[in-house]
Design a protein around this motif. Structure first.
Motif, short mmCIF file in Angstrom:
data_model
loop_
_atom_site.label_atom_id
_atom_site.label_comp_id
_atom_site.label_asym_id
_atom_site.label_seq_id
_atom_site.Cartn_x
_atom_site.Cartn_y
_atom_site.Cartn_z
N UNK A 23 0.87 -1.18 0.00
CA UNK A 23 0.00 0.00 0.00
C UNK A 23 0.90 1.22 0.00
N UNK A 41 1.26 5.62 -0.45
CA UNK A 41 0.55 6.88 -0.23
C UNK A 41 1.46 8.05 -0.61
N UNK A 70 1.93 12.15 0.39
CA UNK A 70 1.58 13.22 1.31
C UNK A 70 2.21 14.52 0.82
N UNK A 119 3.36 18.45 2.10
CA UNK A 119 3.70 19.16 3.34
C UNK A 119 4.10 20.60 3.06
N UNK A 179 2.28 16.70 7.53
CA UNK A 179 1.95 16.18 6.19
C UNK A 179 0.44 15.99 6.04
N UNK A 235 5.92 13.79 -0.12
CA UNK A 235 6.52 12.57 0.41
C UNK A 235 5.79 11.35 -0.14
N UNK A 253 -2.66 0.01 4.95
CA UNK A 253 -2.07 1.25 5.43
C UNK A 253 -2.30 1.52 6.90
N UNK A 294 -0.81 0.12 9.35
CA UNK A 294 0.46 0.00 10.05
C UNK A 294 1.32 1.22 9.78
N UNK A 295 2.45 1.31 10.49
CA UNK A 295 3.32 2.46 10.35
C UNK A 295 3.82 2.62 8.93
N UNK A 296 4.06 3.87 8.54
CA UNK A 296 4.51 4.18 7.19
C UNK A 296 6.03 4.33 7.14
N UNK A 325 8.68 6.38 4.94
CA UNK A 325 8.68 7.54 4.05
C UNK A 325 9.97 7.67 3.27
N UNK A 326 9.87 8.29 2.09
CA UNK A 326 11.04 8.77 1.37
C UNK A 326 11.47 10.11 1.96
N UNK A 327 12.55 10.67 1.38
CA UNK A 327 13.07 11.94 1.89
C UNK A 327 12.31 13.16 1.39
N UNK A 362 8.89 6.31 11.78
CA UNK A 362 7.99 5.83 12.84
C UNK A 362 8.77 5.49 14.10
N UNK A 392 3.73 2.88 17.53
CA UNK A 392 2.34 2.82 17.10
C UNK A 392 1.50 2.19 18.20
#
Lengths: 114, 114
Positions: free
Chosen positions: A32, A34, A36, A38, A44, A89, A98, A100-102, A104-106, B45, B48
């Motif tokens: 999954x 996503x 975002x 910011x 975000x 992001x 989704x 659970x914790x995400x 992220x890219x930079x 993260x 959670x």
């Protein structure tokens, strides 16, 4: 070890044109994804998501494409507007669509030129 | 609908001091997350919660960081003692257990450790 990579720190696009932001991932367990957006001094804001069972999801001016074999996704913004200037992001997770914790890219700083 | 609330917005402390951040999630959201965002990086993260139970704290530096979510609503994240490398924005997010699973972020707390 970066599992989600956004290789372009910044991108400049003319107002009215298409903005394409790219994201690569290495963890094949991610199912999954996503995007975002910011703004400075804000948290975000969720834009759009896609499940691994799909290859495209559209919401107004925003479309996300997923290429599972290449472990690559992209966000298309058409047409680009001045208010789209922000840091974007890419994020990924595994399990439960989704919840659970995400990871992220930079981020990519998108600048829309008038 | 009120968003995720966080306080304080800014905090400056000296190394070896302690600090606490507070988060109030969106009403009815069972899942709460704490993320750390260091300058130039994407959010990472830390922990959670599902209601008042911990689901994932694998990236929480437990020798100095602690978090709790009493009664399954508000949450507090504490750092004791703080180090220079803890300077970051601490973001709280929440999501609905029943879906959609997108995470909604608060404005964050910017911590500077001198």
């Amino acid at each position: 070890d970066q599992q989600v990579k956004q290789n372009s720190p910044s991108l400049s696009v003319q107002e009215g044109r298409i903005s394409i932001l790219n994201c690569d991932y290495t963890n094949s367990m991610f199912d999954y994804f996503l995007w975002y957006k910011k703004y400075p001094a804000e948290g975000p804001t969720f834009l759009i998501s896609i499940s691994s069972i799909k290859d495209k999801n559209e919401d107004g001016r925003f479309t996300v494409f997923l290429n599972k074999s290449a472990k690559h996704l992209s966000l298309h913004i058409v047409p680009s507007q001045p208010g789209d200037s922000a840091v974007y992001f890419c994020a990924a997770t595994q399990g439960r669509g989704g919840a659970d914790g995400l990871t992220f890219g930079k981020g990519t700083h998108l600048i829309i030129q008038p | 609908e009120a968003g995720v609330a966080q306080s304080p917005r800014y905090k400056i402390i000296e190394k070896r001091q302690s600090v606490a951040f507070w988060c109030n999630p969106i009403s009815g959201h069972a899942t709460l997350y704490w993320y750390q965002q260091i300058l130039g990086q994407g959010p990472k993260l830390l922990i959670q919660f599902q209601n008042n139970g911990v689901v994932d704290d694998s990236q929480l530096p437990k020798d100095r960081f602690s978090a709790e979510r009493l009664k399954g609503v508000d949450s507090t994240l504490k750092i004791q003692p703080a180090k220079l490398e803890d300077s970051a924005v601490y973001l709280c997010a929440s999501s609905s257990y029943r879906g959609p699973y997108e995470q909604y972020f608060g404005p964050g707390t910017r911590l500077t450790v001198t």
